[in-house]
Design a protein around this motif. Structure first.
Motif, PDB file in Angstrom:
ATOM      1  N   VAL A  44     -88.108  -5.923 -14.413  1.00 56.27           N
ATOM      2  CA  VAL A  44     -89.151  -6.945 -14.446  1.00 56.27           C
ATOM      3  C   VAL A  44     -89.419  -7.414 -15.877  1.00 56.27           C
ATOM      4  O   VAL A  44     -89.272  -6.662 -16.833  1.00 56.27           O
ATOM      5  N   SER A  45     -89.840  -8.642 -15.988  1.00 59.66           N
ATOM      6  CA  SER A  45     -90.189  -9.230 -17.279  1.00 59.66           C
ATOM      7  C   SER A  45     -91.458  -8.567 -17.817  1.00 59.66           C
ATOM      8  O   SER A  45     -92.385  -8.295 -17.046  1.00 59.66           O
ATOM      9  N   ALA A 102     -93.983  -9.734 -19.308  1.00 55.05           N
ATOM     10  CA  ALA A 102     -95.201 -10.533 -19.124  1.00 55.05           C
ATOM     11  C   ALA A 102     -95.544 -10.770 -17.655  1.00 55.05           C
ATOM     12  O   ALA A 102     -96.517 -11.447 -17.350  1.00 55.05           O
ATOM     13  N   SER A 103     -94.778 -10.188 -16.739  1.00 52.07           N
ATOM     14  CA  SER A 103     -94.994 -10.450 -15.317  1.00 52.07           C
ATOM     15  C   SER A 103     -96.127  -9.609 -14.734  1.00 52.07           C
ATOM     16  O   SER A 103     -96.511  -8.576 -15.278  1.00 52.07           O
ATOM     17  N   GLN A 104     -96.628 -10.072 -13.597  1.00 52.39           N
ATOM     18  CA  GLN A 104     -97.644  -9.317 -12.856  1.00 52.39           C
ATOM     19  C   GLN A 104     -97.066  -7.979 -12.386  1.00 52.39           C
ATOM     20  O   GLN A 104     -97.765  -6.970 -12.369  1.00 52.39           O
ATOM     21  N   ASP A 105     -95.792  -7.966 -12.027  1.00 50.84           N
ATOM     22  CA  ASP A 105     -95.148  -6.722 -11.588  1.00 50.84           C
ATOM     23  C   ASP A 105     -95.133  -5.690 -12.708  1.00 50.84           C
ATOM     24  O   ASP A 105     -95.350  -4.501 -12.468  1.00 50.84           O
ATOM     25  N   ALA A 106     -94.878  -6.126 -13.933  1.00 47.21           N
ATOM     26  CA  ALA A 106     -94.890  -5.200 -15.073  1.00 47.21           C
ATOM     27  C   ALA A 106     -96.289  -4.650 -15.306  1.00 47.21           C
ATOM     28  O   ALA A 106     -96.457  -3.453 -15.555  1.00 47.21           O
ATOM     29  N   ARG A 115     -88.507  -1.982  -9.643  1.00 46.39           N
ATOM     30  CA  ARG A 115     -88.845  -2.568 -10.943  1.00 46.39           C
ATOM     31  C   ARG A 115     -88.038  -1.972 -12.097  1.00 46.39           C
ATOM     32  O   ARG A 115     -88.154  -2.407 -13.235  1.00 46.39           O
TER      33      ARG A 115
END
Length: 140
Positions: free
Chosen positions: A12-13, A15-19, A69
Motif C-alpha cells: 500500500v501507498s 499516504a493511503s487510508q489502508d496504510a 497490505r
C-alpha cells in the motif's frame, strides 16, 4: 514470553487510508493479544519487532501472513524473552524521514554509503539496535 522481528514489502501507498489503518489496527489488536512492539516503514519495507506471549505472537503471525497490505514476509528472529524490552510501547510507529534505518545503518558503519544499505536485507541484530536507538532517543 517471546520476541520476534520480521520484514516485509509494503504493497500500500504510505499516504493511503489502508496504510493509516495498519497502525490503528495494530495498536488495538496487539493490546488484546498482550503484545508490545514497534513498526517502522521505509522505502516500501515494513520492519516490525513484537514481544509478548507465544500464543499472541502465533495468532498475529497467522493474521499477518494473510494481510494483503504487505508481501514477502521474512522472519528474521524469534526467541524466548525473560522480560519485555519495550513494555510501554503498545505499538510505536515511525517512518522515514522521522526515523531512518538506512541513515542509522550508514552512520553505524561510516564506510558504507547510504545507497548501499539494502532495507530488505536487514538482519535481526541491526534492526533491534535501530529500534533501541529510537527508544533511547524518545523523550520521557
Amino acid at each position: 514470553m517471546e520476541w520476534l522481528i520480521y520484514v516485509s514489502k509494503a504493497v500500500v501507498s504510505p499516504a493511503s487510508q489502508d496504510a493509516a489503518s495498519i497502525y490503528l489496527t495494530a495498536r488495538q489488536r496487539n493490546k488484546t493479544l498482550g503484545l508490545t512492539g514497534y513498526l517502522h516503514r521505509e522505502d516500501g519495507v515494513f520492519m516490525q519487532y513484537l514481544e509478548g506471549p507465544s500464543e499472541g505472537i502465533d495468532t498475529l503471525l497467522l493474521r499477518l501472513r494473510r494481510d494483503w497490505r504487505h508481501r514477502d514476509m521474512r522472519i528474521l528472529h524469534r526467541a524466548p524473552l525473560e522480560q519485555r524490552r519495550f513494555p510501554g510501547w503498545n505499538m510505536e510507529f515511525t517512518e522515514s524521514p522521522k526515523g531512518s534505518f538506512a541513515h542509522w545503518a550508514a552512520a553505524a558503519d561510516d564506510r558504507k554509503p547510504l545507497s548501499d544499505v539494502q532495507l530488505d536485507q536487514v538482519g535481526a541484530e541491526d534492526l533491534l539496535a535501530f529500534i533501541e536507538s529510537i527508544r533511547d532517543a524518545a523523550p520521557d
